[in-house]
Design a protein around this motif. Sequence first.
Motif, PDB file in Angstrom:
ATOM      1  N   LEU A 122       0.829  -1.202   0.000  1.00 10.01           N
ATOM      2  CA  LEU A 122       0.000   0.000   0.000  1.00 10.01           C
ATOM      3  C   LEU A 122       0.870   1.263   0.000  1.00 10.01           C
ATOM      4  CD1 LEU A 122      -2.534  -1.411   2.544  1.00 10.01           C
ATOM      5  CD2 LEU A 122      -3.202  -0.510   0.325  1.00 10.01           C
ATOM      6  N   ASP A 123       2.116   1.121  -0.444  1.00  8.49           N
ATOM      7  CA  ASP A 123       3.007   2.276  -0.500  1.00  8.49           C
ATOM      8  C   ASP A 123       2.406   3.348  -1.399  1.00  8.49           C
ATOM      9  OD1 ASP A 123       4.786   0.835   1.068  1.00  8.49           O
ATOM     10  OD2 ASP A 123       5.942   0.116  -0.648  1.00  8.49           O
ATOM     11  N   ARG A 124       2.407   4.590  -0.907  1.00  9.87           N
ATOM     12  CA  ARG A 124       1.892   5.754  -1.624  1.00  9.87           C
ATOM     13  C   ARG A 124       0.395   5.649  -1.971  1.00  9.87           C
ATOM     14  NH1 ARG A 124       6.018   4.033  -4.141  1.00  9.87           N
ATOM     15  NH2 ARG A 124       5.004   3.766  -6.130  1.00  9.87           N
ATOM     16  N   ALA A 125      -0.318   4.729  -1.336  1.00  9.12           N
ATOM     17  CA  ALA A 125      -1.765   4.610  -1.564  1.00  9.12           C
ATOM     18  C   ALA A 125      -2.490   5.756  -0.861  1.00  9.12           C
ATOM     19  CB  ALA A 125      -2.281   3.268  -1.055  1.00  9.12           C
ATOM     20  N   HIS A 126      -3.587   6.181  -1.428  1.00 11.48           N
ATOM     21  CA  HIS A 126      -4.413   7.260  -0.880  1.00 11.48           C
ATOM     22  C   HIS A 126      -5.597   6.630  -0.158  1.00 11.48           C
ATOM     23  CE1 HIS A 126      -2.189  10.257  -3.204  1.00 11.48           C
ATOM     24  NE2 HIS A 126      -2.187   9.347  -4.154  1.00 11.48           N
ATOM     25  N   LEU A 127      -5.460   6.480   1.166  1.00  6.68           N
ATOM     26  CA  LEU A 127      -6.486   5.859   1.997  1.00  6.68           C
ATOM     27  C   LEU A 127      -7.205   6.875   2.870  1.00  6.68           C
ATOM     28  CD1 LEU A 127      -4.178   2.915   2.846  1.00  6.68           C
ATOM     29  CD2 LEU A 127      -6.512   2.537   2.070  1.00  6.68           C
ATOM     30  N   SER A 128      -7.169   8.137   2.474  1.00  4.20           N
ATOM     31  CA  SER A 128      -7.816   9.155   3.294  1.00  4.20           C
ATOM     32  C   SER A 128      -9.323   8.887   3.372  1.00  4.20           C
ATOM     33  CB  SER A 128      -7.538  10.561   2.751  1.00  4.20           C
ATOM     34  OG  SER A 128      -7.909  10.673   1.399  1.00  4.20           O
ATOM     35  N   TRP A 129      -9.815   8.963   4.598  1.00  5.96           N
ATOM     36  CA  TRP A 129     -11.227   8.758   4.926  1.00  5.96           C
ATOM     37  C   TRP A 129     -11.723   7.343   4.620  1.00  5.96           C
ATOM     38  CZ3 TRP A 129     -12.586  12.243   8.209  1.00  5.96           C
ATOM     39  CH2 TRP A 129     -11.970  13.494   8.150  1.00  5.96           C
ATOM     40  N   ALA A 130     -10.816   6.399   4.443  1.00  9.46           N
ATOM     41  CA  ALA A 130     -11.201   5.003   4.215  1.00  9.46           C
ATOM     42  C   ALA A 130     -11.718   4.398   5.514  1.00  9.46           C
ATOM     43  CB  ALA A 130     -10.013   4.193   3.701  1.00  9.46           C
ATOM     44  N   ASN A 131     -12.642   3.466   5.408  1.00 17.16           N
ATOM     45  CA  ASN A 131     -13.167   2.749   6.559  1.00 17.16           C
ATOM     46  C   ASN A 131     -12.375   1.449   6.687  1.00 17.16           C
ATOM     47  OD1 ASN A 131     -14.593   1.089   8.338  1.00 17.16           O
ATOM     48  ND2 ASN A 131     -16.567   1.959   7.750  1.00 17.16           N
ATOM     49  N   LEU A 132     -11.504   1.394   7.703  1.00 16.67           N
ATOM     50  CA  LEU A 132     -10.648   0.233   7.934  1.00 16.67           C
ATOM     51  C   LEU A 132     -11.032  -0.506   9.222  1.00 16.67           C
ATOM     52  CD1 LEU A 132      -7.394   2.054   6.892  1.00 16.67           C
ATOM     53  CD2 LEU A 132      -8.278   0.011   5.768  1.00 16.67           C
ATOM     54  N   ARG A 133     -12.277  -0.397   9.596  1.00 17.11           N
ATOM     55  CA  ARG A 133     -12.749  -1.073  10.810  1.00 17.11           C
ATOM     56  C   ARG A 133     -12.603  -2.586  10.657  1.00 17.11           C
ATOM     57  NH1 ARG A 133     -16.307   2.501  13.903  1.00 17.11           N
ATOM     58  NH2 ARG A 133     -16.458   4.445  12.756  1.00 17.11           N
ATOM     59  N   GLN A 134     -11.971  -3.196  11.640  1.00 14.54           N
ATOM     60  CA  GLN A 134     -11.757  -4.637  11.692  1.00 14.54           C
ATOM     61  C   GLN A 134     -10.972  -5.175  10.497  1.00 14.54           C
ATOM     62  OE1 GLN A 134     -15.768  -6.104  12.386  1.00 14.54           O
ATOM     63  NE2 GLN A 134     -15.416  -6.039  14.594  1.00 14.54           N
ATOM     64  N   ALA A 135     -10.270  -4.305   9.796  1.00 12.52           N
ATOM     65  CA  ALA A 135      -9.419  -4.754   8.687  1.00 12.52           C
ATOM     66  C   ALA A 135      -8.129  -5.339   9.252  1.00 12.52           C
ATOM     67  CB  ALA A 135      -9.105  -3.590   7.752  1.00 12.52           C
ATOM     68  N   ASP A 136      -7.520  -6.236   8.499  1.00 12.73           N
ATOM     69  CA  ASP A 136      -6.262  -6.852   8.894  1.00 12.73           C
ATOM     70  C   ASP A 136      -5.152  -6.324   7.993  1.00 12.73           C
ATOM     71  OD1 ASP A 136      -4.111  -8.441   9.576  1.00 12.73           O
ATOM     72  OD2 ASP A 136      -5.209 -10.332   9.410  1.00 12.73           O
ATOM     73  N   LEU A 137      -4.327  -5.434   8.565  1.00 18.52           N
ATOM     74  CA  LEU A 137      -3.203  -4.837   7.841  1.00 18.52           C
ATOM     75  C   LEU A 137      -1.871  -5.442   8.282  1.00 18.52           C
ATOM     76  CD1 LEU A 137      -4.421  -1.152   8.141  1.00 18.52           C
ATOM     77  CD2 LEU A 137      -4.163  -2.381   6.005  1.00 18.52           C
ATOM     78  N   ASN A 138      -1.923  -6.594   8.942  1.00 19.96           N
ATOM     79  CA  ASN A 138      -0.705  -7.219   9.438  1.00 19.96           C
ATOM     80  C   ASN A 138       0.281  -7.443   8.286  1.00 19.96           C
ATOM     81  OD1 ASN A 138       1.052  -8.322  11.282  1.00 19.96           O
ATOM     82  ND2 ASN A 138      -0.003 -10.287  11.417  1.00 19.96           N
ATOM     83  N   GLN A 139       1.510  -6.971   8.473  1.00 25.15           N
ATOM     84  CA  GLN A 139       2.594  -7.087   7.500  1.00 25.15           C
ATOM     85  C   GLN A 139       2.344  -6.309   6.211  1.00 25.15           C
ATOM     86  OE1 GLN A 139       3.434 -11.282   7.043  1.00 25.15           O
ATOM     87  NE2 GLN A 139       3.976 -11.521   9.186  1.00 25.15           N
ATOM     88  N   ALA A 140       1.339  -5.432   6.202  1.00 21.96           N
ATOM     89  CA  ALA A 140       1.096  -4.576   5.025  1.00 21.96           C
ATOM     90  C   ALA A 140       2.174  -3.493   4.969  1.00 21.96           C
ATOM     91  CB  ALA A 140      -0.291  -3.943   5.110  1.00 21.96           C
TER      92      ALA A 140
END
Length: 167
Positions: A122-140
Amino acid sequence: MNADELKQRYLAGERDFHEVDLRGADLRKAYLCEANLSRANLHKAKLSGANLSGTNLYQANLMKAELDQTILNDAILSGADLQGANLHRASLIKADLSRANLKGAILKHTFLAGANLRGAQLDRAHLSWANLRQADLNQAHLNKANLSGAKFCRTIMPDGSNKNEDC
């Protein structure tokens, strides 16, 4: 195969379109739920407003694809290349994006609740205002990613810790 042929075959009951070449295809607002598009080439495809819920897009090439407002709930995007794709306001609830390449992707206001993003780029990804509730970003990988205004609640962060803001 072109976009019209794919839609006709889907309407006739066919669901297996793995490895299909649909570069630049116009599939805006298409309904292709639970189709098998694994390893499909959808480079620069126009999929805005399409419903791809439950669709298998394993290792699909979606580089620079237009996926804004696309419904990808429960879709399999593991290992998919979404580099530079536009997923603005897309719905990826409980989608599998593990090991997906989302470098520079636009994910503003995207619904990623419960999504599996383990090991995703997700390098340089635009995640502004994204809903990441209960998301798994482990090792992202989030190098230089824009997370301003993103919603976190029981989110597993890249280091394995839980982030419980906005619960």
